[in-house]
Design a protein around this motif. Structure first.
Motif, PDB file in Angstrom:
ATOM      1  N   GLY A  76     -70.661  88.990  51.411  1.00  0.00           N
ATOM      2  CA  GLY A  76     -70.090  88.312  52.283  1.00  0.00           C
ATOM      3  C   GLY A  76     -68.958  87.270  51.709  1.00  0.00           C
ATOM      4  N   ASP A  77     -69.239  86.657  50.608  1.00  0.00           N
ATOM      5  CA  ASP A  77     -68.468  85.858  49.682  1.00  0.00           C
ATOM      6  C   ASP A  77     -67.222  86.690  49.046  1.00  0.00           C
ATOM      7  OD1 ASP A  77     -68.261  82.949  48.733  1.00  0.00           O
ATOM      8  OD2 ASP A  77     -68.103  84.529  46.584  1.00  0.00           O
ATOM      9  N   LEU A  78     -67.881  87.887  48.822  1.00  0.00           N
ATOM     10  CA  LEU A  78     -66.651  88.974  48.224  1.00  0.00           C
ATOM     11  C   LEU A  78     -65.439  89.276  49.043  1.00  0.00           C
ATOM     12  CD1 LEU A  78     -66.573  90.149  45.205  1.00  0.00           C
ATOM     13  CD2 LEU A  78     -67.315  92.366  46.469  1.00  0.00           C
ATOM     14  N   VAL A  79     -66.119  89.431  50.325  1.00  0.00           N
ATOM     15  CA  VAL A  79     -65.018  89.649  51.435  1.00  0.00           C
ATOM     16  C   VAL A  79     -64.198  88.625  51.470  1.00  0.00           C
ATOM     17  CG1 VAL A  79     -64.777  89.835  54.108  1.00  0.00           C
ATOM     18  CG2 VAL A  79     -66.303  91.477  52.726  1.00  0.00           C
ATOM     19  N   LYS A  80     -64.645  87.304  51.520  1.00  0.00           N
ATOM     20  CA  LYS A  80     -63.738  85.927  51.816  1.00  0.00           C
ATOM     21  C   LYS A  80     -62.987  85.810  50.554  1.00  0.00           C
ATOM     22  CE  LYS A  80     -66.889  82.831  52.682  1.00  0.00           C
ATOM     23  NZ  LYS A  80     -67.371  81.546  53.137  1.00  0.00           N
ATOM     24  N   SER A  81     -63.497  86.265  49.160  1.00  0.00           N
ATOM     25  CA  SER A  81     -62.455  86.356  48.239  1.00  0.00           C
ATOM     26  C   SER A  81     -61.492  87.063  48.120  1.00  0.00           C
ATOM     27  CB  SER A  81     -63.404  86.384  46.871  1.00  0.00           C
ATOM     28  OG  SER A  81     -64.449  85.270  46.945  1.00  0.00           O
ATOM     29  N   MET A 123     -77.891  89.711  57.832  1.00  0.00           N
ATOM     30  CA  MET A 123     -78.209  88.355  58.011  1.00  0.00           C
ATOM     31  C   MET A 123     -77.476  87.512  56.910  1.00  0.00           C
ATOM     32  SD  MET A 123     -79.570  87.776  61.192  1.00  0.00           S
ATOM     33  CE  MET A 123     -78.358  88.934  61.444  1.00  0.00           C
ATOM     34  N   GLY A 124     -77.726  88.118  55.613  1.00  0.00           N
ATOM     35  CA  GLY A 124     -77.128  87.598  54.414  1.00  0.00           C
ATOM     36  C   GLY A 124     -75.617  87.599  54.642  1.00  0.00           C
ATOM     37  N   ILE A 125     -74.888  88.699  54.924  1.00  0.00           N
ATOM     38  CA  ILE A 125     -73.437  88.585  55.090  1.00  0.00           C
ATOM     39  C   ILE A 125     -73.218  87.665  56.098  1.00  0.00           C
ATOM     40  CG2 ILE A 125     -71.895  90.048  56.143  1.00  0.00           C
ATOM     41  CD1 ILE A 125     -72.658  92.326  54.741  1.00  0.00           C
ATOM     42  N   GLU A 218     -52.839  84.619  68.646  1.00  0.00           N
ATOM     43  CA  GLU A 218     -52.657  83.452  67.769  1.00  0.00           C
ATOM     44  C   GLU A 218     -51.694  83.846  66.631  1.00  0.00           C
ATOM     45  OE1 GLU A 218     -54.000  80.206  67.963  1.00  0.00           O
ATOM     46  OE2 GLU A 218     -55.000  80.674  69.779  1.00  0.00           O
ATOM     47  N   LYS A 219     -51.352  85.139  66.545  1.00  0.00           N
ATOM     48  CA  LYS A 219     -50.872  85.721  65.563  1.00  0.00           C
ATOM     49  C   LYS A 219     -51.268  85.372  64.199  1.00  0.00           C
ATOM     50  CE  LYS A 219     -46.519  86.181  68.028  1.00  0.00           C
ATOM     51  NZ  LYS A 219     -45.002  85.613  68.028  1.00  0.00           N
ATOM     52  N   GLY A 220     -52.492  85.463  63.919  1.00  0.00           N
ATOM     53  CA  GLY A 220     -53.589  84.957  62.819  1.00  0.00           C
ATOM     54  C   GLY A 220     -54.922  84.848  63.241  1.00  0.00           C
ATOM     55  N   ASP A 221     -55.692  84.517  62.052  1.00  0.00           N
ATOM     56  CA  ASP A 221     -57.057  84.128  62.569  1.00  0.00           C
ATOM     57  C   ASP A 221     -57.211  82.888  63.195  1.00  0.00           C
ATOM     58  OD1 ASP A 221     -57.731  86.115  61.094  1.00  0.00           O
ATOM     59  OD2 ASP A 221     -58.117  85.028  59.093  1.00  0.00           O
ATOM     60  N   PHE A 222     -57.997  82.941  64.499  1.00  0.00           N
ATOM     61  CA  PHE A 222     -57.964  81.926  65.358  1.00  0.00           C
ATOM     62  C   PHE A 222     -59.307  81.143  64.983  1.00  0.00           C
ATOM     63  CE2 PHE A 222     -61.723  84.364  67.247  1.00  0.00           C
ATOM     64  CZ  PHE A 222     -62.178  83.515  67.950  1.00  0.00           C
ATOM     65  N   ILE A 223     -60.067  81.604  64.091  1.00  0.00           N
ATOM     66  CA  ILE A 223     -61.099  80.746  63.403  1.00  0.00           C
ATOM     67  C   ILE A 223     -60.914  80.913  62.119  1.00  0.00           C
ATOM     68  CG2 ILE A 223     -63.709  80.425  63.184  1.00  0.00           C
ATOM     69  CD1 ILE A 223     -63.960  80.814  66.244  1.00  0.00           C
ATOM     70  N   SER A 224     -60.983  79.757  61.454  1.00  0.00           N
ATOM     71  CA  SER A 224     -60.871  79.836  59.832  1.00  0.00           C
ATOM     72  C   SER A 224     -62.106  79.567  59.258  1.00  0.00           C
ATOM     73  CB  SER A 224     -59.604  79.101  59.227  1.00  0.00           C
ATOM     74  OG  SER A 224     -58.384  79.632  59.687  1.00  0.00           O
ATOM     75  N   LEU A 225     -62.699  80.384  58.168  1.00  0.00           N
ATOM     76  CA  LEU A 225     -63.803  80.209  57.705  1.00  0.00           C
ATOM     77  C   LEU A 225     -63.686  79.281  56.403  1.00  0.00           C
ATOM     78  CD1 LEU A 225     -65.593  83.766  57.973  1.00  0.00           C
ATOM     79  CD2 LEU A 225     -65.422  81.956  59.537  1.00  0.00           C
ATOM     80  N   ARG A 226     -64.815  78.464  56.157  1.00  0.00           N
ATOM     81  CA  ARG A 226     -64.846  77.693  54.966  1.00  0.00           C
ATOM     82  C   ARG A 226     -64.952  78.615  53.624  1.00  0.00           C
ATOM     83  NH1 ARG A 226     -68.720  75.489  51.405  1.00  0.00           N
ATOM     84  NH2 ARG A 226     -68.351  73.683  50.515  1.00  0.00           N
ATOM     85  N   GLN A 227     -64.144  78.254  52.589  1.00  0.00           N
ATOM     86  CA  GLN A 227     -64.282  78.955  51.427  1.00  0.00           C
ATOM     87  C   GLN A 227     -65.440  78.516  50.535  1.00  0.00           C
ATOM     88  OE1 GLN A 227     -62.286  81.997  51.308  1.00  0.00           O
ATOM     89  NE2 GLN A 227     -62.100  81.302  53.134  1.00  0.00           N
ATOM     90  N   GLY A 228     -66.133  79.516  49.656  1.00  0.00           N
ATOM     91  CA  GLY A 228     -67.324  79.100  48.752  1.00  0.00           C
ATOM     92  C   GLY A 228     -68.338  78.599  49.452  1.00  0.00           C
TER      93      GLY A 228
END
Length: 228
Positions: A76-81, A123-125, A218-228
């Motif tokens: 999951g973190d790799l996807v966000k990176s 669940m980990g992802i 929204e022409k983008g992510d309508f919910i942004s995720l916290r990094q890290g």
């Protein structure tokens, strides 16, 4: 107005994810292998117990569960990176594929004794979906952490350092998680686990469809995720 809409969306998504975690956990406990699939504290305790008793054969499944959960968090973190846009969409797609994998493993008796592994990886992802509301991360499967946060939020609210809505969010997330677990426990004796997993997959696919629509609007992510 736009900020309030964003906050509401984040809370709704966090509540859904918490309910899903509780639901999957009970499916694992009573329907697949008799083990927790998202509550790694319980699995770690059982692992230690069986190791102390020298029952290595019984300890192995818990070790694999913990490894699967850690691998899911890593993925999951790799996807966000790697992907700076559509992170939520990609993570939910992977989670849906993993749930469907368990569904097919159980449906066609393909090593069904290991059918819980894709779910615990899922669940980990899911824990990579870090949603920030009122300066706190919500929506993960750390229910002990949610209760701790609830206690802190109540303390801070009484001291007038934080609004009561912060405690209300923590309480709502815990209640929804417990409700998800209750629903799975109530349904599981009468409905096959495969049917319940298929239902979870359909709900996740519907959520993905809704997110795609909102992202286009929204022409983008309508919910942004916290990094890290």
């Amino acid at each position: 107005m736009r900020e309030q809409q964003s906050r509401r969306r984040k809370i709704i998504l966090a509540l859904f994810l918490s309910g899903l975690s509780g639901f999957i956990d009970i499916l694992g406990l009573f329907g697949i292998g008799g083990m927790f699939l998202s509550f790694m504290s319980g699995n770690s305790t059982r692992l230690a117990f069986y190791l102390a008793e020298g029952e290595f054969k019984h300890a192995l499944p818990y070790l694999l569960l913990i490894f699967g959960f850690v691998f899911g968090a890593f993925a999951g973190d790799l996807v966000k990176s790697r992907w700076h846009t559509h992170q939520l969409l990609i993570i939910l797609m992977i989670e849906t594929i993993l749930v469907l994998t368990s569904f097919f493993m159980l449906s066609y008796n393909l090593t069904d004794e290991w059918s819980y592994l894709p779910l615990t990886v899922a669940m980990g992802i899911q824990n990579a979906i870090q949603i920030v509301v009122d300066h706190k991360i919500i929506g993960r499967t750390f229910f002990s952490g949610v209760l701790h946060s609830l206690g802190v939020s109540i303390s801070q609210a009484l001291q007038k350092n934080r609004p009561w809505r912060s405690a209300a969010i923590d309480l709502a997330i815990w209640l929804v998680a417990v409700s998800g677990a209750f629903l799975a426990g109530w349904l599981q004796p009468n409905i096959p686990v495969t049917t319940l997993l298929l239902g979870v997959s359909i709900i996740l696919l519907f959520l993905i469809f809704v997110i795609i629509i909102f992202n286009r609007r929204e022409k983008g992510d309508f919910i942004s995720l916290r990094q890290g």
